[in-house]
Design a protein around this motif. Structure first.
Motif, mmCIF file in Angstrom:
data_model
loop_
_atom_site.group_PDB
_atom_site.id
_atom_site.type_symbol
_atom_site.label_atom_id
_atom_site.label_comp_id
_atom_site.label_asym_id
_atom_site.label_seq_id
_atom_site.Cartn_x
_atom_site.Cartn_y
_atom_site.Cartn_z
ATOM 1 N N ALA A 62 6.070 -1.384 -0.025
ATOM 2 C CA ALA A 62 6.017 -2.032 -1.154
ATOM 3 C C ALA A 62 6.503 -0.983 -2.357
ATOM 4 C CB ALA A 62 4.945 -2.776 -1.515
ATOM 5 N N ASP A 63 6.175 0.041 -2.251
ATOM 6 C CA ASP A 63 6.779 0.900 -3.243
ATOM 7 C C ASP A 63 7.939 1.319 -3.266
ATOM 8 O OD1 ASP A 63 4.124 1.205 -4.121
ATOM 9 O OD2 ASP A 63 3.824 3.270 -3.221
ATOM 10 N N LEU A 64 8.497 1.273 -2.013
ATOM 11 C CA LEU A 64 10.162 1.458 -1.894
ATOM 12 C C LEU A 64 10.771 0.338 -2.568
ATOM 13 C CD1 LEU A 64 12.486 2.601 -0.294
ATOM 14 C CD2 LEU A 64 12.109 0.950 1.396
ATOM 15 N N LEU A 65 10.369 -0.851 -2.092
ATOM 16 C CA LEU A 65 11.212 -2.059 -2.744
ATOM 17 C C LEU A 65 10.930 -2.257 -4.149
ATOM 18 C CD1 LEU A 65 10.636 -4.394 0.214
ATOM 19 C CD2 LEU A 65 12.581 -2.909 -0.252
ATOM 20 N N THR B 204 -1.876 4.471 4.807
ATOM 21 C CA THR B 204 -2.642 3.475 4.382
ATOM 22 C C THR B 204 -4.025 3.589 4.240
ATOM 23 O OG1 THR B 204 -3.519 0.975 4.907
ATOM 24 C CG2 THR B 204 -3.244 2.579 6.930
ATOM 25 N N SER B 205 -4.873 2.885 3.250
ATOM 26 C CA SER B 205 -6.330 3.193 2.944
ATOM 27 C C SER B 205 -6.988 1.727 3.029
ATOM 28 C CB SER B 205 -6.540 3.670 1.535
ATOM 29 O OG SER B 205 -6.142 2.612 0.449
ATOM 30 N N GLY B 206 -6.280 0.898 3.985
ATOM 31 C CA GLY B 206 -6.596 -0.404 4.130
ATOM 32 C C GLY B 206 -8.111 -0.666 4.917
ATOM 33 N N ALA B 207 -8.736 0.057 5.547
ATOM 34 C CA ALA B 207 -10.026 0.016 6.311
ATOM 35 C C ALA B 207 -11.133 -0.303 5.711
ATOM 36 C CB ALA B 207 -10.057 1.183 7.219
ATOM 37 N N THR C 225 -7.341 -6.040 0.216
ATOM 38 C CA THR C 225 -7.228 -4.601 0.205
ATOM 39 C C THR C 225 -6.438 -3.891 -0.741
ATOM 40 O OG1 THR C 225 -5.802 -4.783 2.262
ATOM 41 C CG2 THR C 225 -8.187 -4.305 2.694
ATOM 42 N N PRO C 226 -6.449 -2.898 -1.602
ATOM 43 C CA PRO C 226 -5.489 -2.550 -2.383
ATOM 44 C C PRO C 226 -4.389 -1.594 -1.696
ATOM 45 C CG PRO C 226 -7.457 -1.231 -2.760
ATOM 46 C CD PRO C 226 -7.821 -2.192 -1.635
ATOM 47 N N ASP C 227 -3.190 -1.920 -2.109
ATOM 48 C CA ASP C 227 -2.047 -0.902 -1.560
ATOM 49 C C ASP C 227 -2.358 0.131 -2.296
ATOM 50 O OD1 ASP C 227 0.330 -0.175 -0.343
ATOM 51 O OD2 ASP C 227 1.517 -1.475 -1.782
ATOM 52 N N HIS D 207 0.184 -5.002 6.053
ATOM 53 C CA HIS D 207 0.145 -4.281 4.982
ATOM 54 C C HIS D 207 -1.030 -4.693 4.116
ATOM 55 C CE1 HIS D 207 1.914 -1.387 2.433
ATOM 56 N NE2 HIS D 207 1.983 -2.003 1.268
ATOM 57 N N GLN D 208 -1.305 -3.641 3.016
ATOM 58 C CA GLN D 208 -2.232 -4.129 2.125
ATOM 59 C C GLN D 208 -1.824 -4.876 0.683
ATOM 60 O OE1 GLN D 208 -2.237 -1.176 4.096
ATOM 61 N NE2 GLN D 208 -3.579 -2.697 4.985
#
Ligand SMILES: Nc1nc2c(c(=O)[nH]1)N[C@H]1C(S)=C(S)[C@@H](COP(=O)(O)OP(=O)(O)OC[C@H]3O[C@@H](n4cnc5c(=O)[nH]c(N)nc54)[C@H](O)[C@@H]3O)O[C@H]1N2
Ligand SMILES: Nc1nc2c(c(=O)[nH]1)N[C@H]1C(S)=C(S)[C@@H](COP(=O)(O)OP(=O)(O)OC[C@H]3O[C@@H](n4cnc5c(=O)[nH]c(N)nc54)[C@H](O)[C@@H]3O)O[C@H]1N2
Ligand SMILES: [Mo]
Length: 830
Positions: free
Chosen positions: A452-455, A794-797, A782-784, A488-489
């Motif tokens: 998402a940061d890339l786009l 990823t910190s999605g856990a 979950t936050p991205d 993805h988050q």
């Protein structure tokens, strides 16, 4: 013995030859073998991989097939329906297999190439409406779809350059060496100019990047592929301390599948008399057969417990000073830190209890138990998929170093026992036949979890592993074999990121939430609809996975799709060969390279036999063993040649969010944070027991776990009672990022204050006035946010949430419905 099964062709064989007689390992079934009832081979059309199956009986047949969740037998009717599934004799069937029958011909299959109506009418370009619920698609023929896509790819390359194409396209796809979606899309994009790629993965994104700084690349690879095995544990290990559970359900899965499930052997007692302590927020995290002692720890706080264990070792004189002096660097600074000399906070068990809720007395006793015998510290992957996820891995390695058993049989540090079925099997992967991807002329890359940061930040920069990445201006993304709107988050943010693209092309078997964001969806044949060679990590056997039926509707193999696209762009993707010929080619290349086991037969015979036993390279002499024996002669490939408990390369990177040593810093998301007043439950978002990620979520096994048609959320009885909830109720779960509906399951297997949901329920955004997802995809919550600026994983856990009863009108779950599909009338008129 049933007489329903006759000796009959399993769809087309690759070479048209007959199959073998019954095999010893499937002889629970009368004739599960692969011979045409009339004695003939398949038709020519069948051999192309696209024609119809030659069957001339009304009866059913059993076909051996392979998935990431295991090899099994599909029971197939004459018209290609999968009517049942069975395990190999002596094997267990993973629950995910129970999704196959319903998913095979489910209405959510993508039947024909489809183009998003708005894109077709207005042409390529950024569009906030991409992925909006109810977006219409126009079904078109293959020629039109391929012309559109080839023209658009050429336009983007011409107008914006090859670095405007993203083909990172993360995801598991399905098992198989030829029809590996990632390899297929990468080869095609390489041939036509290259693409921006992604590196690392969602599984171990933080530890993959961190560990080479601490132990060097070779030892880090060993931690992944040649860890202490279950057999060594049974023989040598007195105490296995696992942070995060050794889950039975996770062990069913191996990338590429397994000829037979090996976590079954584990469950039967592979750990021998080893005592197991499982530190987790869930009691049932450790498989029952291990008879593990459960020690509760609040999610995201393990680092504090590990530092306290080091503290006890230090103050009680149990640390292995000789090991620290000769085999590590930085122990003095770690000692100063745990004693509180460097920051004023002694990392005592009492301090750790305040952070983790793990009783101080148990921590102190555990340190003594660890030092009393051969001890192995295991950290499952999930711990590093959290905020500051590097720390539990760093701290566990530090703890193992203070115990001084790294490199001793059955001792030291492991990272993945219980996370994946091949981990600890005692084997490494044999070389396998491979479909070559070619070279990528575009140098740009991102860590996969920063899509998402890339786009969203074209022209921006991103810190990664001590360097700075440039973020190119991507206009076209090509996704094959993954489901970012599952994995993805912060899915709403992701939708905003995908809105920026000119064009999104998605190859899918089913109308996943990602397919519903695509501008062009190309329907692909599923793994049951094509022949392939299959073997997983550390597998014992390379298998012929034979197709059980013709592709659904107009679906095609990826090799065919890219072959025809490449022709339009003036290059060759398939070298004019059919997939049958390609199977033979990659097999024979493998044999010619001397990578196959000695005596491996020619392809025709291999295919007839249905498989070939593999010879795994030797498992002995891991890097740590040699290093342990003589650190001067066999140094690690770190700057110091030692285990770096204080990492000089991390220190040189000078990052604000990552110290050179294992360190506890309060995360933003934990039960002790100020936010927890409002977001008062800590939600674990872990892997689903009854499916693989989001795959085949519409199937029966996955469906059997749902409550009121929604993904279940487990709550402790106290937390349920405080909210007036009982099993079967529907709740709205909210985080600062989004909201979802879920069905309640009350369970005392959780710590109070902790809730749990599986990942992988398909995102259903059809009633946003009620919730961001009315079906229960945790990634709307979950936050991205990256783990750190070193690893960008990823910190999605985990996420902090609020849970409330939902008494409103229950919206229907539309996640598994295809979008509105319009027939194509003419090239200009819809
Ligand atoms: N919150 C949270 N999020 C997580 C995780 C977590 O723990 N918590 N776990 C993360 C982890 S570890 C992972 S690995 C990811 C998994 O994320 P993914 O790998 O993206 O998940 P899958 O559901 O396996 O997606 C694979 C897709 O490929 C499609 N497919 C299957 N076969 C083929 C084929 O032959 N060709 C094509 N083109 N498509 C095919 C399937 O239909 C499916 O949609 O999720 C991550 N997301
Ligand atoms: N059935 C099935 N098996 C799978 C998969 C699947 O989708 N389905 N996916 C596969 C993939 S791609 C991967 S990467 C692996 C992932 O393997 P893991 O990452 O090990 O699996 P998870 O189920 O996400 O997490 C395991 C357990 O860790 C615990 N845990 C989570 N956070 C913490 C924490 O902060 N502290 C402690 N002490 N415990 C914590 C949770 O209780 C959770 O049940 O699983 C693989 N196996
Ligand atoms: Mo994963």
């Amino acid at each position: 013995m049933s007489t329903d099964f006759v000796r009959i062709a399993v769809g087309p064989t690759v070479d048209g030859s007959e199959g073998p007689g019954p095999r010893a390992d499937v002889d629970a079934f009368p004739s599960p073998c692969l011979i045409a009832a009339d004695g003939s081979g398949p038709s020519r059309a069948g051999r192309s991989g696209l024609g119809s199956t030659v069957v001339n009986t009304q009866r059913r047949r059993l076909v051996e097939t392979s998935a990431h969740w295991g090899s099994y037998l599909a029971e197939v009717s004459d018209d290609g329906e999968v009517v049942g599934v069975r395990p190999h004799e002596g094997d267990e069937l993973s629950p995910a297999t129970g999704n196959v029958a319903a998913a095979h011909r489910h209405p959510s299959r993508v039947a024909r190439p489809a183009v998003r109506r708005a894109w077709l009418e207005h042409g390529p370009g950024p569009d906030e409406g991409r992925g909006a619920p109810g977006s219409e698609y126009v079904e078109v023929g293959w020629d039109e779809a391929l012309d559109l896509v080839a023209t658009e790819l050429a336009r983007v390359r011409r107008e914006h350059g090859d670095d405007a194409v993203f083909g990172g396209s993360y995801g598991w796809g399905s098992a198989g060496r030829l029809h590996h979606a990632q390899s297929q899309v990468h080869r095609f994009l390489n041939l036509t100019g290259g693409y921006v790629r992604s590196v690392a993965d969602y599984s171990r994104g933080a530890s993959q990047v961190l560990l080479p700084h601490l132990v060097g690349a070779a030892a880090a690879a060993d931690v992944r592929t040649r860890p202490v095995s279950w057999a060594q544990i049974a023989e040598h290990t007195d105490l296995l301390v696992t942070f995060g559970g050794v889950r039975r359900s996770n062990g069913w899965v191996v990338p590429g599948g397994q000829s037979r499930h090996e976590n079954g052997a584990l469950a039967g007692g592979a750990a021998g008399s080893t005592r197991v302590v499982s530190l987790s927020a869930q009691r049932d995290d450790a498989m029952a057969d291990l008879a593990a002692e459960w020690v509760g720890v609040m999610p995201g706080t393990d680092t504090a417990v590990m530092l306290a264990l080091v503290h006890v070792l230090v103050v009680d004189g149990l640390a292995d000073e000789e090991f620290l002096a000769r085999w590590t660097v930085g122990a003095d600074r770690v000692r100063a830190y745990v004693l509180g000399e460097s920051d004023g906070v002694a990392k005592t068990p009492e301090w750790a209890e305040g952070v983790s809720r793990t009783p101080a007395e148990r921590i102190r006793r555990l340190a003594h138990e660890m030092a009393a015998g051969r001890t192995l510290i295991n950290v499952v992957y999930a711990l590093q998929r959290g905020e500051r996820g590097e720390q539990p891995v760093f701290a566990a390695l530090t703890l193992a170093a203070f115990l001084g058993q790294v490199g001793l049989p059955g001792g030291g540090f492991a990272h993945g026992l219980g996370s994946m079925g091949d981990y600890g099997s005692g084997r490494v992967s044999a070389p396998l036949p491979t479909f070559r991807q070619g070279a990528n002329p575009v140098p740009d890359l991102i860590p996969c979890a920063r899509i998402a940061d890339l786009l969203l930040s074209p022209g921006g920069e991103l810190a990664f592993d001590g360097s700075t990445l440039r973020l190119p201006d991507v206009r076209l993304a090509w996704w094959a074999g993954g489901n970012p709107f599952h994995h993805h988050q912060d899915l709403v943010r992701l939708r905003g990121a995908f809105a920026r693209l000119d064009t999104l092309v998605v190859h899918e078997t089913h109308w996943t939430p990602t397919a519903k964001h695509a501008d062009v969806v190309l329907p692909v044949a599923s793994s049951l609809e094509r022949d392939d060679l299959v073997a997983g990590n550390a597998d014992r056997r390379l298998r012929a996975s034979r197709r059980v039926s013709a592709p659904y509707a107009d679906a095609r193999e990826e090799l065919w799709i890219f072959g025809r696209l490449a022709e339009r762009l003036g290059v060759s993707h398939d070298d004019g060969l059919s997939s049958s010929a390609w199977l033979e080619r990659i097999y024979e290349e493998w044999r010619a390279a001397g990578a196959a086991p000695p005596g491996a037969p020619a392809f025709a015979e291999f295919w007839r036999d249905g498989g070939l036993d593999l010879v795994a390279p030797a498992y002995d002499d891991p890097v740590f063993t040699a290093f342990r024996a003589d650190p001067e002669a066999h140094p690690l490939d770190t700057a110091s040649g030692r285990i770096e408990l204080w990492s000089s390369s991390i220190e040189a990177a000078a990052l604000p969010d990552l110290a050179p040593h294992a360190e506890w810093r309060e995360p933003r998301r934990w039960w002790g944070s100020p936010d927890a007043a409002e977001w008062d439950l800590h939600l674990l978002c872990n892997q689903p027991s009854h499916r693989l990620h989001s795959q085949l979520d519409m199937g029966e096994a996955s469906g059997s776990t749902k409550v009121a048609g929604r993904e279940p959320i487990r709550l402790h009885p106290d937390d349920a009672a405080a909210r007036g909830l009982a099993t079967g109720d529907v709740v709205r779960v909210t985080s600062p990022t989004g909201s979802l509906l879920a069905g309640v399951v009350v369970s005392d297997a959780l710590l109070p204050g902790v809730a749990q949901m599986h990942t992988g329920a398909w995102w259903d955004p059809s009633a946003p006035e009620i919730a961001t997802c009315v079906h229960g995809n945790v990634n709307v919550l979950t936050p991205d946010e990256p783990t750190s600026s070193l690893t960008q994983a990823t910190s999605g856990a985990h996420v902090l949430v609020r849970v409330e009863r939902y008494d409103g009108v229950l919206p229907p779950v539309r996640a598994h419905e295809p979008p509105p599909l319009l027939p194509r009338r003419s090239a200009t008129q819809l």
